[in-house]
Motif scaffolding. Structure first.
Motif, mmCIF file in Angstrom:
data_model
loop_
_atom_site.group_PDB
_atom_site.id
_atom_site.type_symbol
_atom_site.label_atom_id
_atom_site.label_comp_id
_atom_site.label_asym_id
_atom_site.label_seq_id
_atom_site.Cartn_x
_atom_site.Cartn_y
_atom_site.Cartn_z
ATOM 1 N N GLY A 61 0.809 -1.209 0.000
ATOM 2 C CA GLY A 61 0.000 0.000 0.000
ATOM 3 C C GLY A 61 0.841 1.257 0.000
ATOM 4 N N ASN A 65 0.702 3.809 -3.065
ATOM 5 C CA ASN A 65 0.260 5.171 -2.797
ATOM 6 C C ASN A 65 1.211 6.203 -3.409
ATOM 7 N N ASP A 267 -3.745 9.005 -11.492
ATOM 8 C CA ASP A 267 -4.305 8.375 -10.297
ATOM 9 C C ASP A 267 -5.814 8.249 -10.444
ATOM 10 N N LYS A 283 -4.064 11.636 0.248
ATOM 11 C CA LYS A 283 -2.893 10.847 -0.119
ATOM 12 C C LYS A 283 -1.877 10.810 1.025
ATOM 13 N N THR A 286 -3.191 8.730 3.939
ATOM 14 C CA THR A 286 -3.179 7.304 3.590
ATOM 15 C C THR A 286 -1.829 6.682 3.913
ATOM 16 N N TYR A 290 -1.329 3.301 6.262
ATOM 17 C CA TYR A 290 -0.574 2.083 5.931
ATOM 18 C C TYR A 290 0.576 1.865 6.917
#
Length: 329
Positions: A61, A65, A267, A283, A286, A290
């Motif tokens: 991830g 990302n 994206d 973003k 995120t 993770y």
């Protein structure tokens, strides 16, 4: 001999190259050696395996990302570069070995000898001072593949048995010695986590640890965790907050340079109706998500591995310590 190689090939293809199952198997064996009930050993196997799988999901991830941003930098500034990734090197090494008429199955035999030699060096700990068993399976495969190609390139006249024996002993010594160099630094970093690093950067860890000890002042704290930030800066004592803010600044600067049009083209998660500023925040946050998932997975498998490895250390390899993926730190 062929039957032995066949068994080893099955083990390599289904367990050794699947680090989650390899770690789980070691946990299962360790609990049995500690004379734990079978159901506790099975539970330990499940928790360790699932924990490692969670780590892999989080790692994937994190990379996923960031991938659209890398693609954007490439397009905007024409930054063409080679990928620094051992998985690409592994595939290239296999192709190179087979192109000169050698069988890549030699790699499996090299890995077997190297792993057994690592164990022997630990058994002879009173002489060798080595206490770490390198068990990061996918790294073992990568390094065996690359080293096999290098040896065949440099010494094309060596026959297969000579290459296998020479490289097996060389790699086994490298794994044992280099991971052993990371013990002190890893133990200090993890507050006695009970493991060492078995990955690509063991010598780097040792060098940085050696230099840092020479630079510190006696009687002063060496840990960032001991620094108490004043006033509003105290919010950065929280890992989630500091990571989110840092990545917002880092990602935000790059994404603003690339612009909303390019990011939407790269994206698919960037909807046309979404505000550009909120996209940057999403973003960045995120990344923190993770990272928290990764830490959860690490806690699961490292906790089980550390406890269960006492069985291996007490019954099979006295004083031994596992050398595992650097993500565990």
């Amino acid at each position: 001999m062929n039957e032995l190689i066949g068994i080893w090939a099955f083990f390599q293809n289904n367990i050794l190259t699947k680090p989650a199952f390899f770690v789980g198997l070691i946990v299962f064996l360790g609990y049995l050696l500690l004379k734990k009930p079978v159901y506790e050993a099975v539970a330990g196997f499940i928790k360790a395996t699932v924990g490692y799988m969670i780590l892999n999901v989080a790692s994937g991830g994190l990379v996923g990302n960031f991938r659209p941003i890398l693609a954007g930098l490439n397009q905007r500034f024409n930054l063409n570069a080679a990928v620094i990734d051992p998985y690409f090197g592994q595939a290239a090494a296999q192709a190179a070995v087979e192109s000169i008429g050698r069988s890549f199955s030699m790699m499996m035999q090299v890995l077997l000898i190297a792993f057994l030699w690592n164990v022997v060096l630990v058994l002879l700990r009173t002489i060798t001072k080595v206490r770490t068993v390198f068990i990061t399976g996918h790294i073992m495969v990568q390094q065996s593949s690359t080293a096999l190609w290098i040896i065949l390139l440099c010494f094309p006249g060596l026959n297969d048995p000579s290459v296998i024996a020479l490289l097996g002993l060389l790699l086994g010594t490298f794994w044992a010695v280099s991971s052993n160099l990371s013990v002190e630094a890893t133990q200090e970093l993890t507050d006695g986590g009970g493991f060492a690093v078995g990955h690509q950067q063991m010598f780097g860890i040792w060098i940085v640890d050696f230099i840092s000890r020479k630079m510190g002042k006696k009687g002063t704290s060496k840990k960032l965790e001991d620094i108490k930030l004043p006033g509003f800066l105290s919010i950065f004592n929280e890992n989630i907050v500091s990571t989110s803010v840092l990545m917002t600044l880092f990602f935000g600067a790059i994404i603003i340079i690339l612009g909303p049009e390019m990011m939407r083209s790269l994206d698919g998660s960037f909807a046309k109706t979404q505000n550009f500023g909120f996209y940057i925040v999403e973003k960045s946050f995120t990344f923190a998500v993770y990272l928290q998932i990764l830490q959860l997975g690490v806690r699961l498998f490292v906790g089980e591995l550390t406890e269960s490895f006492q069985g291996i250390s007490n019954k099979l390899l006295p004083g031994a310590m596992p050398a595992i993926d650097c993500a565990a730190t």
